[in-house]
Design a protein around this motif. Structure first.
Motif, PDB file in Angstrom:
ATOM      1  N   ARG A 209       1.139  -1.189  -0.162  1.00 19.89           N
ATOM      2  CA  ARG A 209       0.050  -0.018   0.034  1.00 19.89           C
ATOM      3  C   ARG A 209       0.733   1.297  -0.051  1.00 19.89           C
ATOM      4  O   ARG A 209       0.415   2.214  -0.876  1.00 19.89           O
ATOM      5  CB  ARG A 209      -0.856  -0.002   1.397  1.00 19.89           C
ATOM      6  CG  ARG A 209      -2.142  -0.445   1.271  1.00 19.89           C
ATOM      7  CD  ARG A 209      -2.851  -0.770   2.479  1.00 19.89           C
ATOM      8  NE  ARG A 209      -4.237  -1.427   2.375  1.00 19.89           N
ATOM      9  CZ  ARG A 209      -5.405  -1.126   2.029  1.00 19.89           C
ATOM     10  NH1 ARG A 209      -5.422   0.180   1.704  1.00 19.89           N
ATOM     11  NH2 ARG A 209      -6.384  -1.721   1.860  1.00 19.89           N
ATOM     12  N   PRO A 304     -10.896   0.171  -4.085  1.00 19.14           N
ATOM     13  CA  PRO A 304      -9.936   0.779  -3.168  1.00 19.14           C
ATOM     14  C   PRO A 304      -8.866   1.486  -4.025  1.00 19.14           C
ATOM     15  O   PRO A 304      -8.478   1.080  -5.147  1.00 19.14           O
ATOM     16  CB  PRO A 304      -9.327  -0.562  -2.510  1.00 19.14           C
ATOM     17  CG  PRO A 304      -9.712  -1.527  -3.732  1.00 19.14           C
ATOM     18  CD  PRO A 304     -10.921  -1.276  -4.113  1.00 19.14           C
ATOM     19  N   GLY A 305      -8.278   2.607  -3.744  1.00 22.76           N
ATOM     20  CA  GLY A 305      -7.112   3.057  -4.264  1.00 22.76           C
ATOM     21  C   GLY A 305      -6.064   2.404  -4.859  1.00 22.76           C
ATOM     22  O   GLY A 305      -5.881   2.397  -6.112  1.00 22.76           O
ATOM     23  N   PRO A 306      -5.636   1.325  -3.961  1.00 21.33           N
ATOM     24  CA  PRO A 306      -4.574   0.415  -4.556  1.00 21.33           C
ATOM     25  C   PRO A 306      -5.049  -0.264  -5.600  1.00 21.33           C
ATOM     26  O   PRO A 306      -4.182  -1.452  -5.754  1.00 21.33           O
ATOM     27  CB  PRO A 306      -4.057  -0.148  -3.189  1.00 21.33           C
ATOM     28  CG  PRO A 306      -4.529   0.603  -1.984  1.00 21.33           C
ATOM     29  CD  PRO A 306      -5.687   1.189  -2.599  1.00 21.33           C
ATOM     30  N   GLN A 346     -20.400  -4.552  -2.989  1.00 24.24           N
ATOM     31  CA  GLN A 346     -18.964  -4.655  -3.669  1.00 24.24           C
ATOM     32  C   GLN A 346     -18.974  -6.299  -3.984  1.00 24.24           C
ATOM     33  O   GLN A 346     -19.246  -7.054  -3.024  1.00 24.24           O
ATOM     34  CB  GLN A 346     -18.051  -4.307  -2.664  1.00 24.24           C
ATOM     35  CG  GLN A 346     -17.442  -2.948  -2.856  1.00 24.24           C
ATOM     36  CD  GLN A 346     -16.187  -2.618  -2.070  1.00 24.24           C
ATOM     37  OE1 GLN A 346     -16.353  -2.679  -0.689  1.00 24.24           O
ATOM     38  NE2 GLN A 346     -15.047  -2.092  -2.349  1.00 24.24           N
ATOM     39  N   ALA A 380     -20.024   0.557   5.048  1.00 22.63           N
ATOM     40  CA  ALA A 380     -18.305  -0.069   5.034  1.00 22.63           C
ATOM     41  C   ALA A 380     -17.800  -0.033   6.486  1.00 22.63           C
ATOM     42  O   ALA A 380     -16.630  -0.613   6.449  1.00 22.63           O
ATOM     43  CB  ALA A 380     -17.565   0.741   4.086  1.00 22.63           C
ATOM     44  N   LYS A 417     -18.165  -8.787   8.005  1.00 22.33           N
ATOM     45  CA  LYS A 417     -17.158  -7.740   8.798  1.00 22.33           C
ATOM     46  C   LYS A 417     -17.985  -7.069   9.891  1.00 22.33           C
ATOM     47  O   LYS A 417     -19.132  -6.511   9.541  1.00 22.33           O
ATOM     48  CB  LYS A 417     -17.055  -6.560   7.805  1.00 22.33           C
ATOM     49  CG  LYS A 417     -16.095  -5.490   8.343  1.00 22.33           C
ATOM     50  CD  LYS A 417     -15.683  -4.362   7.363  1.00 22.33           C
ATOM     51  CE  LYS A 417     -14.901  -3.122   8.332  1.00 22.33           C
ATOM     52  NZ  LYS A 417     -14.414  -2.008   7.167  1.00 22.33           N
ATOM     53  N   THR A 421     -12.174  -7.927   7.330  1.00 19.27           N
ATOM     54  CA  THR A 421     -12.161  -6.753   6.505  1.00 19.27           C
ATOM     55  C   THR A 421     -13.067  -7.219   5.287  1.00 19.27           C
ATOM     56  O   THR A 421     -13.326  -8.031   4.696  1.00 19.27           O
ATOM     57  CB  THR A 421     -11.202  -6.043   6.559  1.00 19.27           C
ATOM     58  OG1 THR A 421     -10.298  -7.042   5.774  1.00 19.27           O
ATOM     59  CG2 THR A 421     -10.634  -5.414   7.656  1.00 19.27           C
ATOM     60  N   ILE A 422     -13.549  -6.078   4.496  1.00 18.31           N
ATOM     61  CA  ILE A 422     -14.015  -6.258   3.313  1.00 18.31           C
ATOM     62  C   ILE A 422     -13.217  -6.759   2.381  1.00 18.31           C
ATOM     63  O   ILE A 422     -12.869  -7.585   1.429  1.00 18.31           O
ATOM     64  CB  ILE A 422     -14.877  -4.930   2.746  1.00 18.31           C
ATOM     65  CG1 ILE A 422     -15.889  -4.511   3.499  1.00 18.31           C
ATOM     66  CG2 ILE A 422     -15.014  -5.106   1.285  1.00 18.31           C
ATOM     67  CD1 ILE A 422     -16.777  -3.361   3.291  1.00 18.31           C
ATOM     68  N   GLU A 423     -11.776  -5.754   2.067  1.00 16.66           N
ATOM     69  CA  GLU A 423     -10.473  -6.329   1.242  1.00 16.66           C
ATOM     70  C   GLU A 423      -9.873  -7.170   2.037  1.00 16.66           C
ATOM     71  O   GLU A 423      -9.847  -7.411   3.169  1.00 16.66           O
ATOM     72  CB  GLU A 423      -9.781  -5.208   1.070  1.00 16.66           C
ATOM     73  CG  GLU A 423     -10.502  -3.968   0.172  1.00 16.66           C
ATOM     74  CD  GLU A 423     -11.048  -4.189  -0.948  1.00 16.66           C
ATOM     75  OE1 GLU A 423     -10.545  -5.398  -1.758  1.00 16.66           O
ATOM     76  OE2 GLU A 423     -11.974  -3.494  -1.746  1.00 16.66           O
TER      77      GLU A 423
HETATM   78  P1  XMP Z   1     -12.006  -2.484   4.681  1.00 19.54           P
HETATM   79  O1  XMP Z   1     -11.169  -3.686   3.658  1.00 19.54           O
HETATM   80  O2  XMP Z   1     -11.370  -1.894   5.401  1.00 19.54           O
HETATM   81  O3  XMP Z   1     -12.735  -1.785   3.594  1.00 19.54           O
HETATM   82  O4  XMP Z   1     -13.264  -3.345   5.222  1.00 19.54           O
HETATM   83  C1  XMP Z   1     -13.713  -0.940   3.697  1.00 19.54           C
HETATM   84  C2  XMP Z   1     -14.179  -0.213   2.393  1.00 19.54           C
HETATM   85  O5  XMP Z   1     -13.037   0.647   1.977  1.00 19.54           O
HETATM   86  C3  XMP Z   1     -12.493   0.352   0.913  1.00 19.54           C
HETATM   87  N1  XMP Z   1     -10.996   0.345   0.814  1.00 19.54           N
HETATM   88  C4  XMP Z   1     -10.293   1.369   0.489  1.00 19.54           C
HETATM   89  N2  XMP Z   1     -10.460   2.583  -0.296  1.00 19.54           N
HETATM   90  N3  XMP Z   1      -8.024   3.411  -0.466  1.00 19.54           N
HETATM   91  C5  XMP Z   1      -9.851   3.569  -0.874  1.00 19.54           C
HETATM   92  O6  XMP Z   1      -9.934   4.567  -1.442  1.00 19.54           O
HETATM   93  C6  XMP Z   1      -7.823   2.129   0.051  1.00 19.54           C
HETATM   94  O7  XMP Z   1      -6.750   2.086   0.495  1.00 19.54           O
HETATM   95  C7  XMP Z   1      -8.990   1.212   0.722  1.00 19.54           C
HETATM   96  N4  XMP Z   1      -8.790   0.106   1.292  1.00 19.54           N
HETATM   97  C8  XMP Z   1     -10.214  -0.504   1.568  1.00 19.54           C
HETATM   98  C9  XMP Z   1     -13.015  -1.180   0.656  1.00 19.54           C
HETATM   99  O8  XMP Z   1     -13.218  -1.509  -0.633  1.00 19.54           O
HETATM  100  C10 XMP Z   1     -14.357  -0.928   1.149  1.00 19.54           C
HETATM  101  O9  XMP Z   1     -15.349  -0.256   0.407  1.00 19.54           O
END
Ligand code: XMP
Length: 425
Positions: A209, A304-306, A346, A380, A417, A421-423
């Motif tokens: 990241r 997600p950004g990455p 998603q 989220a 979640k 986590t989502i990702e």
């Molecule tokens: P997690 O994985 O934390 O994700 O449950 C929650 C939401 O955030 C998105 N996500 C990101 N969005 N940059 C972004 O713009 C990131 O680095 C990033 N990491 C997670 C994820 O797709 C979900 O909608």
């Protein structure tokens, strides 16, 4: 700057559901702004509100000194209790009635009016100067591009960075929409090799990241330096701002820190243009529709950004990234075809760098694993697994195994979640 007439301010005395409440009133064409109860008198009056709604959960008697100070402004004043989410709709009706009858609102907050106002604002702010905008292909930056283009035409230069982790056909789609159909000034920077070389052999999710984030800033800053624009367009939206204001004046209560798209650092010395910073996501989409952006772009799942970088577990190889990109495209195609795309928040494929034994054409195989994840959520923060129809999972699986070289097994992620986590990274 006073822009929208008929602003009603919702004073937040610690309500978690206040965004929903603000949106319900906005849906009735009355412009609401949420402010913490700790807001200063000067900041509040800057918006020239035509009425105040004090929102609390439970006891109306919290923070009596602040309540008295707001009352002393002699503006129309309403107290609402948002403790019970099931009565939010009826409470919003009462608030709308208050805005129309006591505050003199006419209900003129429409996205058509917003576009006119904001275009005038952008022209005033920018003059004859250039604006550079990082276009990601997501909803917010796309709508900002369309708005800025309508306001200042060729003074807008969009930069689209291909970091090599994009989804299938994404660079083509972005160029098609923005460069061809909107005839925008678009710089397409293909930095895929630069990113993939930097990521080589890096398996740690946080390191990946960080590399992607830093490289993105460097590539964007280089492109922006050539454009020599004093202004930077950003797709900040209202929830980004609201969620960075503590509910109770205590900084530890912040849901998330205010981030901007692509996380550009402040030392780039740009003046910011943030034309949708007052809008909720649905309003941003509505503006995009009015400006003629295609619905497949406006209704895209958050990404997600990455990008695929955090959905390809472990170290990223070009060959295995291709596997993920193909599998991801099949998942999206099947979702769209079945009508499930719009029913989920998603849904995506994950590449798992684990090999399992299988059979294909009477031959033993030893190939990689693809996981599918599908979730629904409101914010989220928590998420539920979607029970996708078995037939749909069947057809995704069959297509991935038949069409994607190097995959012989597909699994479905049944983890909500929390704890997942989502990702996956
Ligand atoms: P997690 O994985 O934390 O994700 O449950 C929650 C939401 O955030 C998105 N996500 C990101 N969005 N940059 C972004 O713009 C990131 O680095 C990033 N990491 C997670 C994820 O797709 C979900 O909608």
């Amino acid at each position: 700057m006073k822009r929208t007439p008929e602003t009603v301010v919702l004073l937040n005395f610690g309500c978690r559901d206040i965004q929903k409440f603000a949106r319900l009133i906005r849906d009735r064409h009355i412009y609401t702004m949420v402010m913490p109860y700790t807001v200063s008198r000067e900041r509040l009056l800057e918006e020239q509100p035509v009425g105040l709604i004090v929102c609390h959960e439970g006891m109306e008697t919290q923070h009596p000194a602040e309540q008295a100070a707001f009352k002393s402004l002699n503006l129309p004043f309403l107290n609402v209790n948002l403790e019970n989410p099931s009565v939010t709709d009826t409470t919003a009706e009462r608030a709308v009635d208050f805005c129309l009858t006591s505050c003199g609102c006419r209900g003129s907050w429409t996205m058509e009016n917003f576009i006119q106002e904001v275009i005038a604002d952008i022209r005033t702010q920018v003059g004859n100067e250039k604006v550079v905008l990082g276009l990601s292909g997501g909803v917010d930056s796309s709508v900002v591009a369309a708005l800025l283009h309508k306001a200042i035409g060729d003074q807008l230069v969009c930069v689209f960075v291909n970091h090599g982790l994009l989804r299938k056909n994404e660079p083509e789609m972005v160029q098609e929409v923005f460069a061809r159909s909107f005839a925008m000034n678009l710089r397409y920077v293909d930095a895929s090799n630069r990113f993939l070389d930097k990521l080589k052999g890096i398996a740690n999710p946080e390191k990946k990241r960080k590399i992607i984030g830093k490289e993105f800033i460097d590539v964007f800053a280089e492109a922006a330096a050539e454009i020599n624009a004093p202004f930077l367009g950003q797709g900040t939206i209202y929830p980004d701002i609201l969620e960075s204001i503590p509910l109770d004046g205590n900084p530890a209560g912040v849901i998330k820190s205010h981030h901007n798209v692509g996380g550009l650092p402040k030392d780039l010395h740009f003046k910011l243009v943030e034309p949708v910073e007052r809008l909720f996501k649905d309003e941003v989409r509505a503006v995009g529709r009015l400006l003629g952006l295609p619905s497949e772009l406006l209704n895209r799942h958050p990404f997600p950004g990455p990008s695929l970088g955090v959905r390809h577990l472990g170290a990223i190889e070009r060959s295995t990234l291709k596997i993920l990109r193909e599998a991801d495209a099949i998942v999206t195609e099947e979702l769209l075809k079945s009508g499930w795309y719009d029913k989920t928040w998603q849904t995506f494929a994950i590449f798992v760098p684990v090999k399992t034994v299988g059979m294909k054409n009477h031959q033993r195989t030893y190939d990689y694993l693809i996981a599918i994840r599908s979730i629904n959520t409101v914010d989220a923060v928590t998420a539920q697994v979607v029970r996708l129809p078995w037939e749909l999972l069947d057809s995704m699986t069959a297509r991935i195994i038949n069409e994607v070289q190097g995959v012989n097994r597909v699994v479905y992620d049944t983890t909500p979640k929390p704890p997942g986590t989502i990702e996956w990274e």
